[in-house]
Design a protein around this motif. Structure first.
Motif: not given
Length: 305
Positions: A174-188, A245-258
């Motif tokens: 819910d929070n992520t969708i709310s943020q995205i809609k602030q910056y784009t009207d693309r379908p999700i 886009f990775v939203t986890d606030p812990t730096p570098k924890i995602s395998q895709a982070y780099p």
């Protein structure tokens, strides 16, 4: 030095139903023995001394107290207390196109943890030939970064899963969708975790467009970007050339982070990255059944004991 490598067989739930997971451990120990080290299949429910304890799967602080998970925890804790290593067998990051039943099944191996910040993925020595082999075996390659697309794909994780670090999936979504809609009207489009049997239930009737595609590859078609908390679809998306886009606030924890963006305000102008070094490092922790059976995988991994 001859290492003692012990596979905790009762760390696999319902061995008859999960015979493939039992086979993973058996093949690895066969490879250890073929390499001249002391491989042992342990069927007890207690811990035994070992230089390396092989665990199929992971356990976290919020895990259920089922016998197989409690044994995993005891084994991992025991190894840490005795200053020895735990070798974790985890899901692969590359088989998204071919599925888990592919006969060249690759799995991911790491010492002592399952995040880039906590585990050793044996990638300080990189052999580019591994990525070349994985590309050939699985029919994947690095696609050019996409500059066109329509929808934004949000890939959720298991609700209550250890990788969410205590966050509720629906609240995050819910929070992520709310943020995205602030910056784009693309379908999700929202894709539930395929291993979470309740995902369709708790994601239904919440105003989301839910994916019904059996494969994430279908959801990638015409996607502009992929958003995750920290999960493996970010890796698949980056390989396919779809900005991540990775939203986890812990730096570098995602395998895709780099190779990932972290600021959703840039959803319409995502940054792209050079992925070659990143994907070659990922390859060093991925080994197929024939390589574990022969001992080739263990010969590489044992350098890092």
């Amino acid at each position: 030095m001859r290492y003692k490598v012990v596979a905790y067989m009762n760390g696999v739930p319902n061995p008859k139903k999960n015979s493939n997971k039992v086979e993973i451990l058996k093949r690895f120990i066969n490879g250890v023995t073929a390499s001249g080290d002391n491989g042992h299949l342990h069927f007890g429910n207690g811990t035994i001394p070992a230089d390396i304890a092989v665990i199929q799967g992971w356990v976290h602080t919020g895990s259920e107290r089922t016998p197989h998970l409690m044994l995993r925890k005891k084994a991992i804790d025991y190894q840490a207390q005795t200053k020895k290593r735990s070798l974790i067998v985890d899901s692969n990051l590359f088989n998204y196109k071919v599925g888990k039943d592919h006969n060249l099944q690759y799995l991911r191996y790491s010492f002592d943890g399952v995040f880039p910040t906590t585990g050793n993925y044996f990638d300080s020595e990189v052999d580019p030939a591994r990525w070349q082999q994985i590309q050939k075996d699985l029919g994947i390659h690095l696609n050019d970064w996409r500059t066109k697309g329509d929808h934004i794909l949000i890939a959720t994780q298991r609700n209550g899963g250890w990788s969410m670090q205590g966050n509720n999936v629906v609240d995050w979504l819910d929070n992520t969708i709310s943020q995205i809609k602030q910056y784009t009207d693309r379908p999700i489009i929202v894709r539930g975790h395929p291993g979470d049997k309740r995902a369709k239930e708790y994601l239904a009737n919440r105003g989301y467009t839910l994916s019904t595609s059996p494969s994430i590859v279908d959801d990638f078609k015409n996607a502009w970007a992929t958003v995750t908390f920290n999960s493996s679809p970010g890796v698949a998306s980056a390989i396919e050339g779809i900005p991540v886009f990775v939203t986890d606030p812990t730096p570098k924890i995602s395998q895709a982070y780099p190779v990932a963006n972290t600021d959703l305000s840039q959803i319409e102008s995502p940054q792209t990255f050079d992925r070659q070094e990143w994907v070659e490092k990922l390859s060093m922790s991925h080994w197929k059944f024939s390589e574990t059976q022969s001992g080739e995988a263990w010969k590489h991994i044992r350098k890092f004991v």
